[in-house]
Scaffold this motif. Structure first.
Motif, mmCIF file in Angstrom:
data_model
loop_
_atom_site.group_PDB
_atom_site.id
_atom_site.type_symbol
_atom_site.label_atom_id
_atom_site.label_comp_id
_atom_site.label_asym_id
_atom_site.label_seq_id
_atom_site.Cartn_x
_atom_site.Cartn_y
_atom_site.Cartn_z
ATOM 1 N N ALA A 286 0.839 -1.193 0.000
ATOM 2 C CA ALA A 286 0.000 0.000 0.000
ATOM 3 C C ALA A 286 0.877 1.248 0.000
ATOM 4 O O ALA A 286 1.953 1.238 0.583
ATOM 5 N N PRO A 287 0.440 2.337 -0.684
ATOM 6 C CA PRO A 287 1.228 3.559 -0.652
ATOM 7 C C PRO A 287 1.196 4.196 0.729
ATOM 8 O O PRO A 287 0.189 4.103 1.436
ATOM 9 N N VAL A 288 2.310 4.816 1.121
ATOM 10 C CA VAL A 288 2.344 5.573 2.365
ATOM 11 C C VAL A 288 1.881 6.993 2.050
ATOM 12 O O VAL A 288 2.511 7.692 1.276
ATOM 13 N N LYS A 289 0.761 7.383 2.646
ATOM 14 C CA LYS A 289 0.206 8.693 2.321
ATOM 15 C C LYS A 289 0.828 9.747 3.240
ATOM 16 O O LYS A 289 0.236 10.133 4.242
ATOM 17 N N ALA A 290 2.039 10.206 2.861
ATOM 18 C CA ALA A 290 2.763 11.152 3.706
ATOM 19 C C ALA A 290 2.026 12.484 3.777
ATOM 20 O O ALA A 290 1.912 13.088 4.832
ATOM 21 N N VAL A 291 1.530 12.945 2.627
ATOM 22 C CA VAL A 291 0.725 14.161 2.573
ATOM 23 C C VAL A 291 -0.556 13.781 1.850
ATOM 24 O O VAL A 291 -0.516 13.230 0.757
ATOM 25 N N ASP A 292 -1.687 14.081 2.472
ATOM 26 C CA ASP A 292 -2.922 13.514 1.961
ATOM 27 C C ASP A 292 -4.002 14.593 1.852
ATOM 28 O O ASP A 292 -4.769 14.818 2.776
ATOM 29 N N GLY A 293 -4.023 15.292 0.711
ATOM 30 C CA GLY A 293 -5.071 16.277 0.475
ATOM 31 C C GLY A 293 -4.951 17.513 1.338
ATOM 32 O O GLY A 293 -5.828 17.809 2.140
ATOM 33 N N VAL A 294 -3.840 18.234 1.165
ATOM 34 C CA VAL A 294 -3.595 19.407 1.995
ATOM 35 C C VAL A 294 -3.867 20.682 1.196
ATOM 36 O O VAL A 294 -3.493 20.784 0.032
ATOM 37 N N ASN A 295 -4.556 21.637 1.818
ATOM 38 C CA ASN A 295 -4.827 22.930 1.203
ATOM 39 C C ASN A 295 -4.379 24.038 2.128
ATOM 40 O O ASN A 295 -4.769 24.063 3.289
ATOM 41 N N PHE A 296 -3.548 24.944 1.635
ATOM 42 C CA PHE A 296 -3.317 26.191 2.371
ATOM 43 C C PHE A 296 -2.610 27.201 1.490
ATOM 44 O O PHE A 296 -2.134 26.868 0.407
ATOM 45 N N ASP A 297 -2.572 28.442 1.956
ATOM 46 C CA ASP A 297 -1.892 29.518 1.234
ATOM 47 C C ASP A 297 -0.738 30.030 2.085
ATOM 48 O O ASP A 297 -0.786 29.985 3.301
ATOM 49 N N ILE A 298 0.303 30.497 1.400
ATOM 50 C CA ILE A 298 1.374 31.190 2.106
ATOM 51 C C ILE A 298 1.382 32.613 1.569
ATOM 52 O O ILE A 298 1.525 32.826 0.357
ATOM 53 N N TYR A 299 1.191 33.570 2.469
ATOM 54 C CA TYR A 299 1.089 34.962 2.024
ATOM 55 C C TYR A 299 2.462 35.590 1.918
ATOM 56 O O TYR A 299 3.391 35.238 2.669
ATOM 57 N N ARG A 300 2.579 36.519 0.992
ATOM 58 C CA ARG A 300 3.858 37.192 0.757
ATOM 59 C C ARG A 300 4.346 37.885 2.036
ATOM 60 O O ARG A 300 3.585 38.602 2.678
ATOM 61 N N GLY A 301 5.587 37.631 2.391
ATOM 62 C CA GLY A 301 6.194 38.332 3.521
ATOM 63 C C GLY A 301 5.936 37.711 4.885
ATOM 64 O O GLY A 301 6.471 38.170 5.882
ATOM 65 N N GLU A 302 5.148 36.666 4.960
ATOM 66 C CA GLU A 302 4.864 36.096 6.274
ATOM 67 C C GLU A 302 5.793 34.924 6.587
ATOM 68 O O GLU A 302 6.444 34.369 5.700
ATOM 69 N N VAL A 303 5.856 34.587 7.880
ATOM 70 C CA VAL A 303 6.502 33.336 8.277
ATOM 71 C C VAL A 303 5.388 32.394 8.690
ATOM 72 O O VAL A 303 4.650 32.670 9.640
ATOM 73 N N LEU A 304 5.262 31.310 7.956
ATOM 74 C CA LEU A 304 4.214 30.350 8.262
ATOM 75 C C LEU A 304 4.850 29.156 8.972
ATOM 76 O O LEU A 304 5.771 28.530 8.452
ATOM 77 N N GLY A 305 4.381 28.873 10.164
ATOM 78 C CA GLY A 305 4.908 27.737 10.898
ATOM 79 C C GLY A 305 4.132 26.473 10.542
ATOM 80 O O GLY A 305 2.914 26.499 10.437
ATOM 81 N N LEU A 306 4.863 25.382 10.337
ATOM 82 C CA LEU A 306 4.220 24.108 10.022
ATOM 83 C C LEU A 306 4.613 23.154 11.145
ATOM 84 O O LEU A 306 5.784 22.827 11.296
ATOM 85 N N VAL A 307 3.627 22.753 11.929
ATOM 86 C CA VAL A 307 3.929 22.008 13.145
ATOM 87 C C VAL A 307 3.293 20.632 13.095
ATOM 88 O O VAL A 307 2.170 20.477 12.627
ATOM 89 N N GLY A 308 4.001 19.650 13.559
ATOM 90 C CA GLY A 308 3.436 18.312 13.639
ATOM 91 C C GLY A 308 4.467 17.369 14.212
ATOM 92 O O GLY A 308 5.636 17.716 14.331
ATOM 93 N N GLU A 309 4.022 16.179 14.581
ATOM 94 C CA GLU A 309 4.953 15.208 15.129
ATOM 95 C C GLU A 309 5.585 14.428 13.985
ATOM 96 O O GLU A 309 5.215 14.599 12.831
ATOM 97 N N SER A 310 6.534 13.556 14.313
ATOM 98 C CA SER A 310 7.179 12.827 13.228
ATOM 99 C C SER A 310 6.144 11.970 12.518
ATOM 100 O O SER A 310 5.265 11.389 13.145
ATOM 101 N N GLY A 311 6.242 11.942 11.191
ATOM 102 C CA GLY A 311 5.270 11.195 10.410
ATOM 103 C C GLY A 311 4.036 11.993 10.051
ATOM 104 O O GLY A 311 3.117 11.471 9.431
ATOM 105 N N SER A 312 4.011 13.291 10.426
ATOM 106 C CA SER A 312 2.830 14.082 10.107
ATOM 107 C C SER A 312 2.882 14.621 8.688
ATOM 108 O O SER A 312 1.909 15.176 8.195
ATOM 109 N N GLY A 313 4.026 14.473 8.013
ATOM 110 C CA GLY A 313 4.127 14.922 6.621
ATOM 111 C C GLY A 313 4.619 16.348 6.481
ATOM 112 O O GLY A 313 4.617 16.893 5.390
ATOM 113 N N LYS A 314 5.090 16.959 7.575
ATOM 114 C CA LYS A 314 5.482 18.368 7.483
ATOM 115 C C LYS A 314 6.710 18.571 6.608
ATOM 116 O O LYS A 314 6.751 19.488 5.790
#
Lengths: 531, 295
Positions: A286-314
């Protein structure tokens, strides 16, 4: 119970003797948790391992001092006498539970091995005790899992097994060497709780070695601060946290990430839009679904934090945006261009505009290239400079990331971790990119260095007008840099909110759990000013 | 922290590269250093043999016959009355040339092949490595004999034939090195900078994979020289009037009981060279070992 007095340990090499532990005195009382705190190279592990004869000798050599345990001086015992004490009276728990368990033996066999060696009891009796102990350290259905192999357990469960192994002979003293460093935050919180519970229930002494003051903030009774082989300060928890005397302790306290940053005025123009992103890895069936249907925007000039535990696909999301891994489906639109559909030569042009900073500065630099070669490579490649002008540009770049110009022709192995990360950051900003993915850029560094690198990134971000995706497992670190935070779990977005809102009113249960797991969160609330 | 006075690179302090560091460590290894010196000496002698050889290559003294070592002929003469020292010196030219040239051929093909296969991975890797497996499976002797039969006996061909067999192991070592290096973050960093694949392989992968290759090279040279000796011994390699150490040993073995020096001295020359190479290889392995390197 354990009294270490004036202990000195040296490593004698061809370059001469190197004093790793220098005149160290501390004690551990039964029923108390004593923590030794220090950065890498401070001698904290060497001090404890040398007590049990666990340092390689030669080159290691105990030069002087005493370590009284139960009236015996551990430094005077021979190997056979030490073996009787090791595992029975004093037990150890190590950092990495995977490498400390034998992958070819079942948990049960490993647990009972030392029991039968030390106490000469029957197999069935040993097994019964092992099952009881697994129950006590929080392993579910111990009667059946006792016959499993280490790889069938998760990291946190393995650490519980390690703790059970350490406790099986009912030691009086438990030495825990960075027992939670390799674990996710929520698991770390559970293991810390377990250690505190066990210590109360069994009334044993615990010597807890850590590089992170925040981790021991909730559990330690006594704290010993070490720097460069010497004890610089000893005190109770409240003395250390509320009334630190030594400047180094104050510096450590100041380096604990606290508080958030001033949030920049939000911009609505998005630089990157991520739509239905899926990145799957082919695995045997079976495929490992590391990232599974993610939607978001990164706005110009911002710092976007991506947080998760190991295996969360960050990390996979970061790598997908830069096309370091192939995307399975979905779109990544960078300034109007769909990154997933670019041809190689278009991709090359784009790579000038987006860059990556890696976690491990020891692995992310080519060991055979000088700083100058490393930093000039992107400048020459993208024809920003030519051979005759590149030197001046590299030296300016070194100024910007806080590296002395005199180091230009040095090789990576001649630098410390923090300096290497500066080189790696310099390489990433060399082409003046608009967007940077920083994947755990400070988690391999000591706490005081961490604070410096975060400060550098904040400065460069302002100066270069960078948009940044900051990936981390550590909410306290993300909070210092990020304007907005996205929480990931198992390849899906759980929650996204501005940093202030996320910390003030987390909406989802998982986010709340993450927040509660931040070590030393009492410190975060600001009841300790520190330094 | 910064020193604005430094305006250009020439004013900065040079660092110690890992290569320099390895050289410093090799220098401390007495045995490896002796090996290196002997090797360089032999290569030097081989290079200048036509000018320093005590006798002409084809010069005979038939009346003398096979004579034991004497003042005129330091290592004695063979059954045709030729000076043995001269023979060994000329033979060494061929033996060393075969050893080094064939290894160089093997290196060139092996490194390139292995690096490409290892870096590209997937189908390219599968096809390239299956080809290696197939050549591996061919019986080597038959391969050489076939070449000799088809193209005739030829020194150049001998170089090529041996090189064509020895590169296979090189390619495998290189591939496994590159495969593990490819996972490293500095290679990913190079990709994210937008470097072309050829540059990544040339600048970032090959220099870092070279350590084990260099060690293996010092072990390949002796094995190639032994191979040449073996082929010459069988009459498949170097042909008279040309000579090599293998050929001299083969003749010496025939008359071992009457004229032992004819076997002893060529054998000694070959053994000394092989020992030197092995000690050097051993020293290099320690010197280039990353675990021993300071971090």
């Amino acid at each position: 119970m354990l009294k270490v007095q004036h202990l000195s340990v040296s490593f004698v090499t061809r370059l001469g003797a190197n004093k790793a532990v220098d005149n160290v005195t501390f004690s551990v009382e039964s029923g108390k948790i004593t923590a030794i705190i220090g950065e890498s190279g401070s001698g904290k592990s060497v001090a404890c391992c040398s007590l049990l004869g666990l340092i390689p000798s030669p080159p290691g050599l105990i030069e002087g001092g005493r370590a009284l345990f139960d009236g015996k001086d551990l430094t005077k015992l021979n190997e056979a006498q030490l073996r009787k004490i090791r595992g029975r009276d004093i037990a150890m728990v190590f950092q990495d539970p995977m490498t400390c368990l034998n992958p070819y033996m079942t948990i049960g066999d490993q647990l009972t091995e030392s029991l039968r060696y030390h106490q000469k009891i029957r197999r069935t009796e040993a097994r019964r005790r092992a099952i009881e102990l697994l129950q006590e350290v929080g392993i579910r259905e111990p009667a059946s899992t006792i016959d499993s192999y280490p790889h069938q357990f998760s990291g946190g469960m393995r650490q519980r097994v390690m703790i059970a192994m350490a406790l099986i002979n009912e030691p009086k003293l438990l030495i825990a060497d960075e027992p939670t460093t390799a674990l996710d935050v929520t698991i770390q919180a559970q293991i810390l709780q377990l250690l505190a519970d066990l210590q109360k229930r069994r009334d044993i002494g615990i010597l807890f070695i850590s590089h992170d003051l925040a981790v021991i903030a909730d559990i330690a009774d006594q704290i010993v601060v070490m720097q460069e082989g010497k004890v610089v300060e000893t005190g109770t928890r409240s003395e250390i946290f509320h009334n630190a005397q030594h400047p180094y302790t104050q510096r450590l306290l100041a380096a604990i990430p606290t508080g958030g940053k001033e949030i920049a005025s939000p911009e609505s123009e998005s630089l990157i839009q991520i739509r239905d992103l899926c990145t799957w890895f082919q695995h045997s069936n079976a495929p490992v679904k590391a990232v599974d249907g993610v939607n978001f925007d990164i706005y110009r000039g911002e710092v976007l934090g991506l947080v998760g535990e190991s295996g969360s696909g960050k990390s996979t999301i970061g790598r997908s945006i830069l096309r370091l891994v192939n995307v399975t489906s979905g779109q990544i639109i960078f300034d109007g261009l769909d990154v997933t559909a670019l041809r190689p030569h278009e991709l090359k042009k784009l790579r000038r505009r987006m860059q990556f900073i890696f976690q491990d500065p020891f692995a992310s630099l080519n060991p055979r290239m000088t700083v100058y070669e490393t930093l000039s490579e992107p400048l020459l490649l993208h024809r920003i400079e030519n051979r005759s002008t590149v030197a001046a540009s590299v030296l300016r770049l070194m100024d910007n990331v806080g590296l002395a110009r005199g180091f230009a022709r040095k090789y990576p192995h001649e630098f410390s971790g923090g300096q290497r990360q500066r080189i790696a950051i310099g390489r990433a900003v060399a082409t003046r990119p608009e967007f940077i993915v920083a994947d755990e850029p400070v988690s391999a560094l000591d706490v005081t260095i961490q604070a410096q690198i975060l400060e550098l990134m904040r400065e460069l971000g302002r100066e270069y007008g960078l948009t940044m995706l900051f990936i981390s497992h550590d909410l306290a670190v993300v909070r210092q840099l990020a304007d907005r935070i996205i929480v990931l779990q198992a390849g899906k977005v759980v929650e996204q909110a501005s940093t202030r809102d996320l910390f003030a009113q987390p909406q989802k249960a998982y986010t709340r759990q993450l927040l509660q797991s931040i070590p030393g969160r009492g410190l975060l609330k600001g009841d300790v000013a520190g330094g | 922290m910064t020193n604005p006075a430094i305006g250009d690179l020439a004013q900065t302090q040079p660092g110690t590269s890992l290569w320099q560091d390895a050289w410093l460590r090799l220098r401390r290894n007495r045995l490896a250093l002796v090996g290196l010196i002997i090797l360089l000496l032999f290569i030097f002698i081989a290079a200048v043999t036509p000018w320093i050889a005590p006798y002409g290559y084809a010069q005979q003294d038939l009346e003398l016959g096979a004579a034991p070592p004497s003042a005129a002929h330091w290592l004695g003469t063979d059954i045709f009355g030729r000076d043995l020292l001269t023979q060994i010196m000329f033979g060494g030219r061929i033996s060393l040339a075969v050893g080094f040239v064939a290894t160089a051929v093997a290196l060139l093909i092996g490194i390139t092949w292995g690096a490409i296969a290892g870096y590209m991975g997937g189908r390219v890797d599968a096809v390239m490595m299956r080809l290696v497996d197939i050549i591996y499976a061919l019986p080597f002797m038959i391969f050489i004999i076939l070449l000799m039969v088809v193209f005739g006996r030829n020194m150049l061909l001998l170089f090529l034939a041996i090189g064509a067999v020895e590169w296979l192991t090189m390619a495998r070592i290189m591939r496994s090195q590159v495969q593990s290096l490819r996972q490293q973050e500095f290679v990913e960093a190079a990709v994210s900078l937008g470097l072309p694949t050829a540059t990544i392989i040339r600048r970032h992968l090959i220099p870092n994979a070279l350590g084990p290759i260099i060690v293996y090279t010092t072990l390949t040279v002796p094995s190639v020289m032994l191979l040449e000796a073996f082929l010459s011994f069988l009459g498949l390699g170097v042909q008279p009037p040309e000579t090599s150490w293998g050929l001299l040993i083969s003749y010496g073995a025939e008359s071992m009981e009457e004229y032992p020096w004819l076997l002893l001295f060529p054998g000694l020359a070959l053994t000394l060279t092989l020992f030197s190479l092995n000690f050097l290889g051993d020293g290099l392995r320690d010197a280039l070992d990353v675990r021993g390197a300071k971090d």
